[in-house]
Motif scaffolding. Structure first.
Motif, short mmCIF file in Angstrom:
data_model
loop_
_atom_site.label_atom_id
_atom_site.label_comp_id
_atom_site.label_asym_id
_atom_site.label_seq_id
_atom_site.Cartn_x
_atom_site.Cartn_y
_atom_site.Cartn_z
N GLY A 352 0.71 -1.29 0.11
CA GLY A 352 0.22 0.05 0.03
C GLY A 352 0.60 1.18 0.12
N LEU A 353 2.10 1.16 -0.46
CA LEU A 353 2.95 2.25 -0.31
C LEU A 353 2.87 3.10 -1.86
N PRO A 354 3.45 4.27 -1.74
CA PRO A 354 3.79 5.16 -2.92
C PRO A 354 4.54 4.47 -4.06
N LYS A 355 3.74 4.50 -5.14
CA LYS A 355 4.87 4.21 -6.27
C LYS A 355 4.62 2.46 -6.50
N GLN A 356 3.98 1.72 -5.36
CA GLN A 356 4.07 0.28 -5.31
C GLN A 356 2.96 -0.43 -6.08
N THR A 357 3.11 -1.22 -7.14
CA THR A 357 1.88 -1.73 -7.83
C THR A 357 2.00 -3.35 -7.68
N PRO A 358 0.98 -4.14 -7.75
CA PRO A 358 0.64 -5.46 -7.49
C PRO A 358 1.99 -6.25 -7.83
N GLN A 359 2.38 -5.74 -9.12
CA GLN A 359 3.70 -6.71 -9.62
C GLN A 359 4.91 -6.40 -8.77
N SER A 360 5.06 -5.11 -8.16
CA SER A 360 6.20 -4.85 -7.18
C SER A 360 6.22 -5.43 -5.95
N ASN A 408 -5.35 8.52 -2.24
CA ASN A 408 -6.74 9.07 -2.18
C ASN A 408 -7.30 8.65 -0.63
N VAL A 409 -7.35 9.69 0.09
CA VAL A 409 -7.91 9.36 1.44
C VAL A 409 -9.37 9.24 1.30
N LEU A 410 -9.94 8.16 1.77
CA LEU A 410 -11.32 7.97 1.75
C LEU A 410 -12.31 8.44 2.89
N PHE A 411 -11.57 8.30 4.21
CA PHE A 411 -12.29 8.82 5.31
C PHE A 411 -11.39 9.85 5.97
N LYS A 412 -12.37 10.83 6.13
CA LYS A 412 -11.32 12.13 7.10
C LYS A 412 -11.91 12.20 8.59
N ASN A 431 -8.74 3.12 4.67
CA ASN A 431 -9.11 4.38 4.43
C ASN A 431 -8.37 5.22 3.27
N TYR A 432 -7.89 4.24 2.50
CA TYR A 432 -6.97 4.78 1.53
C TYR A 432 -7.11 3.81 0.28
N GLU A 433 -6.87 4.51 -0.84
CA GLU A 433 -6.38 3.77 -1.98
C GLU A 433 -5.09 4.46 -2.79
N THR A 434 -4.24 4.01 -3.48
CA THR A 434 -3.42 4.77 -4.10
C THR A 434 -3.47 4.92 -5.55
#
Length: 541
Positions: A352-360, A408-412, A431-434
């Motif tokens: 769930g990290l920045p720039k991380q994809t499922p392949q990564s 993308n923060v889904l809950f604030k 509470n997020y997706e990237t």
């Protein structure tokens, strides 16, 4: 993430600050009792939490909301307190309480919210006000309601830069309280602690690092908790706590925080001070160590355990997450730790990290294979991977500047997070997706990665085949249940059908968590020294 901590998936731990507050208020003449309701409920199905709360008599009840995952239960406990003790005051504290204080103080069950990372002295002042019936308008860091329900916010000014008056004898004080109330169960930090009494020693407040996903980063402390720079306890204070714990427990002791943050001289003083301590010590690094330092760890703490969290195998993802070092430096650190005689080397990766994809994520598992190969399946090398769940920390750079870091923060709000915890599928609690991964992809990648790493550990003999099979069964059962929950939620009578699944869900949750079992150091004769604890109670030492 709860799979990678000593507690259960219910995250029933209370913060270490509870013991410090209890000691500080006790020294001021107040009687304080810690009751871990979650542990009591998990340990005894017949335990009645509401009856326990009703039985307690106190002018004030303190409820921690440190970890946001506690938010659902914390508010419900406050409601029960007010139901049975309408004249008692309810006080909230902790980092999440501080972050959401404006919203939290509006709940009718909450009388006070104490802000900050070191609230011992403000809380003492508040207790004096409650005791003498005085308005708490001069108590620093406090948000409060008056008798007409109007909300007041006192200045946030108590941010101590000297911690020498805190945690002086908190562990011995806690053991005395256990004996005074004859209630070890309520003081246990997590279920099963009596059999595996791991303890922790705090080195300071704040941090120098700026990890993007961390709510305890330098940026978070500066913006949300008023601390411009970290403050560290003296080496003598850290060593004193370690030796206090040694008196009543033979279990492992986790020294929290990288000893190198205050400098190499500081680290050397701590290591020199703990020489001769028989408990296994757990140490952590935020970055690869300078040459020779890990060897010094081994000399001071034979059979020590070392932890480091590179987050990803990919240096690009790692740098985007706030950790900027190479795999060569990481592997040098691992090699030095194994050569220095460490009993365990724990490496943590996240999803769930920045720039991380499922392949990564898949490539991270390939890198784990490389590490096992390079170090010849050394059984002291333990690798772990988990999703950032359920929440990206409020206050973290990723939460506060989501566009910059690809979130993308889904809950604030606090209430949005509370309700998310009740979602049937843990994916929907996130509470997020990237920019690179949806919540579904985070969940799918987590299951795939955990299964893959579990298989590698079995292949290299890091864990027994039986344990690997149990781990695989748990993950596959959870994965299948997540699919069934989605099907139920998409159909008619979802609530009724979901209730029918609960026994199966409870059975899956009751499976032993293989990752947590791996985190437990060799138990041997680990246990509590009750007679020494009793002597401490009698003598005050």
């Amino acid at each position: 993430v709860a799979d990678l901590i000593p507690s259960s998936s219910m995250f029933e731990m209370y913060p270490i600050g509870f013991t410090s507050i209890a000691e500080y208020l006790g020294n001021a003449g107040y009687r304080v009792r810690i009751v871990n309701l979650a542990v009591r409920m998990l340990s005894d199905r017949k335990f009645d939490a509401e009856a326990m709360i009703k039985k307690l008599k106190a002018p004030a009840f303190g409820i921690d909301l440190h970890w946001l995952v506690s938010s659902h239960g914390a508010i419900e406990v406050a409601r029960i307190v007010k139901k049975h003790h309408p004249d008692s005051k309810v006080v909230f504290g902790g980092l999440s309480s501080t972050y959401f204080y404006k919203e939290l103080i509006q709940y009718p069950e909450v009388d006070y919210v104490m802000r900050g990372d070191s609230t011992e002295e403000p809380l003492r002042q508040l207790m004096d006000c409650i005791k003498h019936g005085v308005k708490p308008d001069k108590v620093p860091n406090l948000a409060w309601k008056d008798e007409k329900g109007r909300i007041h916010e006192n200045p946030f000014t108590h941010i101590p830069t000297d911690l020498s008056h805190l945690m002086v004898n908190n562990y011995a004080d806690t053991m005395r309280s256990v004996i005074r109330y004859r209630d070890l169960a309520s003081y246990a930090p997590f279920k099963g602690w009596k059999d595996y009494p791991i303890t922790a020693v705090l080195t300071g407040k704040g941090c120098k690092e700026n990890c993007v996903i961390c709510g305890g980063s330098a940026a978070a402390f500066r913006k949300c908790y008023g601390r411009e720079r970290p403050v560290f306890r003296s080496p003598e204070a850290v060593v004193r706590n370690v030796k206090q714990i040694e008196k009543f427990s033979t279990g492992p002791i986790f020294i929290l925080g990288d000893l190198l943050q205050p400098g190499e001289d500081y680290a050397e003083e701590v290591l020199r001070g703990v020489e001769g301590v028989k408990n296994q010590l757990i140490l952590e690094l935020f970055n690869p160590a300078p040459p020779g330092f890990i060897k010094r760890m081994g000399q001071a703490c034979p059979n020590f355990c070392l932890e480091i969290s590179p987050e990803s195998h990919d240096p690009v993802v790692r740098k985007a997450s706030g950790r900027n070092y190479s795999n060569e430096d990481l592997e040098r650190t691992i090699a030095e730790a194994l050569d220095a005689g460490c009993g365990r080397m724990d490496i943590f990766f996240m999803i769930g990290l920045p720039k991380q994809t499922p392949q990564s994520v898949r490539e991270t598992i390939d890198y784990c294979d490389h590490l096992f190969q390079r170090f010849k399946g050394d059984k002291r090398l333990f690798l772990f991977i988990a999703p950032i769940s359920p929440f990206l920390d409020p206050g973290s750079l990723g939460f506060e500047q989501p566009k910059r870091y690809g979130y993308n923060v889904l809950f604030k709000t606090l209430e949005e997070h509370r309700q998310a915890l009740a979602a049937p599928n843990w994916r929907d609690s996130l509470n997020y997706e990237t920019r690179w991964m949806s919540r579904q992809q985070v969940m799918d990648s987590a299951y795939e990665a955990i299964l893959g790493l579990n298989g590698l550990k079995a292949k290299y003999g890091i864990i027994p085949q039986g344990m690997a099979e149990l781990g695989e069964k748990r993950v596959k059962s959870a994965q299948a249940m997540a699919q069934r929950i989605d099907e139920v939620m998409a159909g008619e009578n979802a609530e009724e059908e979901l209730a029918k699944l609960k026994p199966e869900i409870d059975e899956i949750n009751a499976f032993p968590i293989v990752e947590r079992q791996q985190l437990e150091l060799m138990r041997g004769r680990v246990g509590l020294r009750f007679w020494r604890a009793f002597w401490a109670w009698l003598t005050g030492r």
